[in-house]
Every structure is written in structure tokens, then in C-alpha cells.
Design an enzyme around this catalytic site. Sequence first.
Site, short mmCIF file in Angstrom:
data_model
loop_
_atom_site.label_atom_id
_atom_site.label_comp_id
_atom_site.label_asym_id
_atom_site.label_seq_id
_atom_site.Cartn_x
_atom_site.Cartn_y
_atom_site.Cartn_z
N HIS A 174 23.17 30.02 -11.80
CA HIS A 174 21.89 30.58 -12.24
C HIS A 174 21.56 29.97 -13.59
O HIS A 174 22.42 29.87 -14.45
CB HIS A 174 22.00 32.10 -12.39
CG HIS A 174 22.38 32.79 -11.12
ND1 HIS A 174 21.46 33.24 -10.21
CD2 HIS A 174 23.60 33.10 -10.61
CE1 HIS A 174 22.10 33.79 -9.18
NE2 HIS A 174 23.40 33.72 -9.39
N THR B 120 23.32 39.75 -6.39
CA THR B 120 22.12 39.72 -7.23
C THR B 120 20.92 39.10 -6.51
O THR B 120 19.90 38.83 -7.12
CB THR B 120 22.37 38.99 -8.56
OG1 THR B 120 22.61 37.61 -8.30
CG2 THR B 120 23.56 39.59 -9.31
N THR B 121 21.09 38.82 -5.22
CA THR B 121 19.96 38.38 -4.41
C THR B 121 19.91 39.30 -3.19
O THR B 121 20.92 39.91 -2.83
CB THR B 121 20.13 36.92 -3.92
OG1 THR B 121 21.45 36.75 -3.39
CG2 THR B 121 19.91 35.93 -5.04
N HIS C 266 17.04 29.04 -3.55
CA HIS C 266 17.03 29.89 -4.75
C HIS C 266 18.16 29.56 -5.70
O HIS C 266 18.27 30.12 -6.78
CB HIS C 266 16.98 31.38 -4.42
CG HIS C 266 17.98 31.83 -3.40
ND1 HIS C 266 19.26 32.13 -3.73
CD2 HIS C 266 17.88 31.99 -2.07
CE1 HIS C 266 19.90 32.48 -2.63
NE2 HIS C 266 19.09 32.40 -1.62
N HIS D 112 28.73 31.69 -10.37
CA HIS D 112 29.34 32.74 -9.56
C HIS D 112 30.20 32.13 -8.47
O HIS D 112 29.69 31.36 -7.66
CB HIS D 112 28.25 33.61 -8.92
CG HIS D 112 27.52 34.45 -9.92
ND1 HIS D 112 26.25 34.90 -9.72
CD2 HIS D 112 27.92 34.90 -11.14
CE1 HIS D 112 25.87 35.62 -10.79
NE2 HIS D 112 26.87 35.62 -11.66
N HIS E 113 27.79 29.15 -6.77
CA HIS E 113 26.42 28.77 -7.08
C HIS E 113 26.15 29.08 -8.53
O HIS E 113 26.98 29.66 -9.22
CB HIS E 113 25.44 29.51 -6.15
CG HIS E 113 25.50 30.98 -6.33
ND1 HIS E 113 26.29 31.78 -5.55
CD2 HIS E 113 24.92 31.79 -7.23
CE1 HIS E 113 26.18 33.03 -5.98
NE2 HIS E 113 25.35 33.07 -6.99
ZN LIG Z 1 24.84 34.54 -8.26
#
Ligand SMILES: [Zn+2]
Length: 260
Positions: free
Chosen positions: A101, A186-187, A72, A124, A99
Amino acid sequence: MVNQRRHISGAVYVLLLTAPVLWGLVSQTCNGRSQSPVNIVTSKVLPDERLTPFHFTGYKETFYGSLINTGHSVQLNLPSSIQIKGGNLDDEYKAIQFHLHWGKDGGRGSEHTIDGEKFPMEMHIVHIKEGYDSLAEASKDSTGVAVLGFFFQVLGKHNFKKMSNIQYKFDNTNTKPYFRYNGSLTTPDCAEAVVWTLFESTIPLSRNQLAAFNQLRFYDGQKMVNNYRPVQPLNGRQVYYSSGQLALVSSLLLVVNVSH
Ligand SMILES: [Zn+2]
Ligand SMILES: *[C@@H]1O[C@H](CO)[C@@H](O)[C@H](O)[C@H]1NC(C)=O
């Protein structure tokens, strides 16, 4: 038959993970009242002089590592020698990973928005309190996780190479203004354990770098694009701003080498 069913439930699970509106089905926590990301309305943020500059340890080193495709996002695990303190954090926190986004075809893919504006990409850097051994353990503490968020802005054209190599560099004090609020991962499982810090100034990114992210794929073979969660309601939470600081002593420099 058995194999087929296993295959189908795998596909459903991937769908659930990749469709943020359905995350409440995966984990009740994703329906909580202090979720992330959020839209920051700059006219409503409160200045807070306790939001002092951060002190970074180990950020000054240059690290090389492999980006992991987590299905993801792309992630780089970080050594725990990288630490942050200050910034009104109630403890020292050690880095575990960072990671990114992003959007689709160079479109906007940040998770947080500022006055409704979405940026092309958001990074992040995830830290956990010094005393914990894992993100799972830190997630049980309402301030167990500290995430530093940086927005990227597309500027100019540079030639960057090698998706597999990543190089980043920080100066060890960063006095740039930032926003602060309490939120969640947020996951899934969306644990409400995150002290969020979002730096106001953006990091430049070339169009080529951004385009390289379009090559990545989710586990189901689909292109890994738009891997962000939509903004969640503030539900009365206050966002603070680190105003009143001495202006920039040093700046943050990050170089992500992408494309192959
Ligand atoms: Zn994130
Ligand atoms: C976040 O939550 C902690 C613990 O409840 C609290 O002390 C702190 O003031 C909150 N911070 C913000 C920015 O709301």
C-alpha cells in the site's frame, strides 16, 4: 445500449472498490466493529510476554516472481512452503501472497499509523492457517488469517531495477518488537478474520523505488496511488506489544526491485 450499461456498472464497481468510505455498500462486513487498519497509540499498548519471536520457514529462500497488478495493489503470490509459527499464533500459518500500500508522489500511504504517523509504504504478507486452502475459507475463522505488516521509510538513494522482478529475503528468526491486535482484511469483503502483527522497525526504501509505484494504474486507467484504507475505530480493542524479548538476533532484509 446493453454494452453501454455494462460499461457503466463496471465503472461504478471500480469506483466503489477504490473509495473506501463506500465499501460498506459493497459488503456489510466493512461496517463491522473490528476493522483494520487502526492507529496504534503506543502509550496505550499492553506488553504481553506471550508474544514470542516468530519462527519463519522458507522465508530464507530467495524467490523471484512476477508482481501481479490486481487493480488495487501489486501482489506477489507466495508458495505455501513459506510458513510462520510462534508469536502466540494458535497454529502454523502458510503464506499466500504479499502486496503493498502506498501514497501519491512519494507521499505517505501506509494503512496503519503509529501515534498518528503515516509511513510512505506498508507491506502485507498474508498467511492462512495451515489447514485451509484459500483466503475465502480462512476468512470464516476469526483467527484464520495472519498478516505480517512492515512499514517502509525513505532513506538514501539506491539504484533498483525492474518492476517485474522481485527479490526478498528473511532470516528465519525475527525477534524484533511488534504490535498485535485482532482486525480485518483492509479490502472488501473486510472479513474480521485477521490476527495482525505490525513490526515496529521500518524497512529502508529509496525515493526511486517509491517513485516507481506511481507508474502503476488502477483498472479504470487512473494512476494507482493512495491505495490504502483510512484508519478504523478500535471500538475497545486492545493492542498488545511484544516487549521483554531478547534484542535482535538477526534482522530482516527485504529488497524490492522496482522501476523499469
Ligand atoms: Zn494490505
Ligand atoms: C483475538 O481473538 C482471539 C479469539 O477470539 C482471542 O483468543 C485472542 O486473545 C485475541 N487476540 C487479541 C490480540 O486481542
